[in-house]
Scaffold this motif. Sequence first.
Motif, mmCIF file in Angstrom:
data_model
loop_
_atom_site.group_PDB
_atom_site.id
_atom_site.type_symbol
_atom_site.label_atom_id
_atom_site.label_comp_id
_atom_site.label_asym_id
_atom_site.label_seq_id
_atom_site.Cartn_x
_atom_site.Cartn_y
_atom_site.Cartn_z
ATOM 1 N N GLY A 35 4.897 10.163 -1.241
ATOM 2 C CA GLY A 35 3.507 9.992 -0.857
ATOM 3 C C GLY A 35 3.257 8.684 -0.137
ATOM 4 N N LEU A 36 3.897 7.604 -0.599
ATOM 5 C CA LEU A 36 3.709 6.298 0.039
ATOM 6 C C LEU A 36 4.228 6.297 1.468
ATOM 7 N N SER A 37 5.401 6.897 1.681
ATOM 8 C CA SER A 37 5.961 6.908 3.039
ATOM 9 C C SER A 37 5.140 7.803 3.956
ATOM 10 N N ALA A 38 4.653 8.937 3.432
ATOM 11 C CA ALA A 38 3.792 9.812 4.235
ATOM 12 C C ALA A 38 2.505 9.097 4.616
ATOM 13 N N ALA A 39 1.879 8.444 3.651
ATOM 14 C CA ALA A 39 0.619 7.743 3.911
ATOM 15 C C ALA A 39 0.809 6.626 4.927
ATOM 16 N N LEU A 40 1.926 5.927 4.857
ATOM 17 C CA LEU A 40 2.196 4.839 5.797
ATOM 18 C C LEU A 40 2.319 5.372 7.221
ATOM 19 N N ASP A 41 3.045 6.467 7.402
ATOM 20 C CA ASP A 41 3.190 7.049 8.732
ATOM 21 C C ASP A 41 1.852 7.554 9.273
ATOM 22 N N LEU A 42 1.075 8.189 8.414
ATOM 23 C CA LEU A 42 -0.231 8.696 8.844
ATOM 24 C C LEU A 42 -1.154 7.545 9.245
ATOM 25 N N ALA A 43 -1.182 6.497 8.438
ATOM 26 C CA ALA A 43 -2.055 5.364 8.731
ATOM 27 C C ALA A 43 -1.656 4.694 10.037
ATOM 28 N N ASP A 44 -0.361 4.573 10.268
ATOM 29 C CA ASP A 44 0.100 3.951 11.509
ATOM 30 C C ASP A 44 -0.170 4.817 12.727
ATOM 31 N N SER A 45 -0.483 6.092 12.514
ATOM 32 C CA SER A 45 -0.833 6.977 13.627
ATOM 33 C C SER A 45 -2.346 7.088 13.822
ATOM 34 N N GLY A 46 -3.100 6.280 13.113
ATOM 35 C CA GLY A 46 -4.540 6.236 13.311
ATOM 36 C C GLY A 46 -5.340 7.141 12.415
ATOM 37 N N ALA A 47 -4.702 7.788 11.452
ATOM 38 C CA ALA A 47 -5.421 8.711 10.579
ATOM 39 C C ALA A 47 -6.194 7.965 9.498
ATOM 40 N N SER A 48 -7.268 8.565 9.075
ATOM 41 C CA SER A 48 -7.979 8.113 7.879
ATOM 42 C C SER A 48 -7.319 8.791 6.687
ATOM 43 N N VAL A 49 -6.864 7.995 5.721
ATOM 44 C CA VAL A 49 -6.044 8.512 4.627
ATOM 45 C C VAL A 49 -6.612 8.058 3.285
ATOM 46 N N VAL A 50 -6.602 8.977 2.325
ATOM 47 C CA VAL A 50 -6.899 8.645 0.927
ATOM 48 C C VAL A 50 -5.697 9.066 0.094
ATOM 49 N N LEU A 51 -5.156 8.123 -0.660
ATOM 50 C CA LEU A 51 -4.005 8.380 -1.527
ATOM 51 C C LEU A 51 -4.490 8.560 -2.958
ATOM 52 N N PHE A 52 -4.121 9.690 -3.573
ATOM 53 C CA PHE A 52 -4.482 9.958 -4.967
ATOM 54 C C PHE A 52 -3.244 9.845 -5.849
ATOM 55 N N GLU A 53 -3.370 9.132 -6.954
ATOM 56 C CA GLU A 53 -2.284 9.018 -7.929
ATOM 57 C C GLU A 53 -2.895 9.048 -9.321
ATOM 58 N N GLN A 54 -2.383 9.954 -10.172
ATOM 59 C CA GLN A 54 -3.005 10.118 -11.493
ATOM 60 C C GLN A 54 -2.742 8.933 -12.420
ATOM 61 N N ARG A 55 -1.647 8.222 -12.202
ATOM 62 C CA ARG A 55 -1.386 7.052 -13.031
ATOM 63 C C ARG A 55 -2.091 5.830 -12.442
ATOM 64 N N PRO A 56 -2.209 4.758 -13.219
ATOM 65 C CA PRO A 56 -2.910 3.569 -12.699
ATOM 66 C C PRO A 56 -2.066 2.727 -11.751
ATOM 67 N N PHE A 57 -0.893 3.196 -11.395
ATOM 68 C CA PHE A 57 -0.008 2.443 -10.504
ATOM 69 C C PHE A 57 0.821 3.424 -9.681
ATOM 70 N N ALA A 58 1.365 2.936 -8.577
ATOM 71 C CA ALA A 58 2.197 3.751 -7.691
ATOM 72 C C ALA A 58 3.669 3.579 -8.070
ATOM 73 N N GLY A 59 4.511 4.395 -7.441
ATOM 74 C CA GLY A 59 5.949 4.258 -7.643
ATOM 75 C C GLY A 59 6.642 5.535 -8.031
ATOM 76 N N GLY A 60 5.907 6.477 -8.649
ATOM 77 C CA GLY A 60 6.546 7.730 -9.047
ATOM 78 C C GLY A 60 7.628 7.505 -10.081
ATOM 79 N N LYS A 61 8.866 7.890 -9.729
ATOM 80 C CA LYS A 61 9.991 7.761 -10.649
ATOM 81 C C LYS A 61 10.690 6.408 -10.530
ATOM 82 N N ALA A 62 10.100 5.491 -9.781
ATOM 83 C CA ALA A 62 10.709 4.170 -9.606
ATOM 84 C C ALA A 62 9.632 3.107 -9.803
ATOM 85 N N TYR A 63 9.539 2.584 -11.030
ATOM 86 C CA TYR A 63 8.492 1.616 -11.322
ATOM 87 C C TYR A 63 8.987 0.620 -12.361
ATOM 88 N N SER A 64 8.241 -0.458 -12.506
ATOM 89 C CA SER A 64 8.539 -1.487 -13.508
ATOM 90 C C SER A 64 7.417 -1.516 -14.542
#
Length: 474
Positions: free
Chosen positions: A24-53
Amino acid sequence: MTDSTLEAGQSDRPIAVIGGGLAGLSAALDLADSGASVVLFEQRPFAGGKAYSFQDPLHHVTLDNGQHITMRCCTSFQAFLERLGCADMVEYQPHLEVAVIDPSSEGRHVSVIASRRLGIVERFGRRLGQTPAPLQMLSSLVTFEHLSVADKSRLALAFEPIRRMTLSQRRVIDRISFGQWLRDHHQSEAVIERFWDLIVLPTCNDRSDDVSAAQAVQVFQDGFCRDPQGADIGLFRRGLGEVAETAVLALQARGVRCEFGSAVRQMLISDRRIEAVRWGRTGRMDVSGVILALPPHRALSVLPVAWRGREPFWRLGQHDVSPIINLHMQWDRAVMRRDFVASLDLDAQFIFNRSQLHGWDTPPHWITVSLSGAHDLVDRPQREIVARVEAAVRRSLRRTEGAALLATRVVKESEATFRSRPGMGAHRVGPRTPIENLYLAGAWTGTDWPATMESAVRSGQAAARSLLESVVSA
């Protein structure tokens, strides 16, 4: 600006990216860099998916949910880090070098798998117009003492067809296990357990008998046969959370709205288009498109019931999961010198010197034991897991003799990855769907890579690219 750049004012409605993992983070980054208006939804209070601290308040230490590594062949993930400005958090080996311990041998014998420049052999390979890999490992395999001479002599009977295999030939063998394929190519049970599984288990999160031959072959082709340095290991010198935190800051700087603690519960579809998404208790937002970057079963649950049995969505329900357990351990003194070692004991597998890797960022004498494909342990009580792993570590590391174990933290990821079982290639779908403005992302999608950070980043980029292409073509 590229041909796929969104024109200003093309849509007053944003694109929803559902899922704040690497896909999701990589998709959102590409979309934002192409001029899109983007909203990222994540059910947890932090990003990272399966890779977090996370902070362990009991022991005053920051730990990762699991020990992650990367390799030089993971070019999309590395480019993602470079784009975020945090590529320096990964330090690559100058060449592949993995110390392998056999705790069952006298004196806990250590042997090394490594890549080296072979001079005349490498030059001869180039002269023939062939990729010299995996010749770069030849000298270490010859001296690898955990295999018999007969087993080492048979390695070429599998490596050579792997090196020569085309993509179409590889896809044909998706329905058989890699273990069966290896036996068909004259590999003994000992060499499967002591060499092939040593690489397949951490990369595919299962043993060769449970992994599609096509998936395992891809690992060896991209890691060992395309580039002599492809398998060089990259070790994280800082916590995984920094990747997600840096990505979120980069997204916010580009105007992306990040909704954390917000689980999307429904997508409203009309005439094969998503008109809006609902999240939380009362949230609703009209959208121009959606990238669904969730694990397959969670993605399926967000779809309207009427769509779940249709092609290709029913395939999401065919996926199974494979667990990973990480045991963080603090000792009263240093118990290892290397940054990491591999153990042929399945209750130890890979042992990382976290305090040495992270320096001042981690208190002294913490190590992390990573157990992939931990099907037989994941449902066991934590006390039993600690006892089994501690015994395995003591068998593997002679410096633990007389050392006291001060603290432990067990992290179970019961659904760590999708399972690359034989035949699952058919259920790894592409980003496009019959819902015109819905695209799928996630390490489990049709990237050809196993469930890795590389696969997640590639999938997010593929989904963003497909969405942008459809906007331009419209």
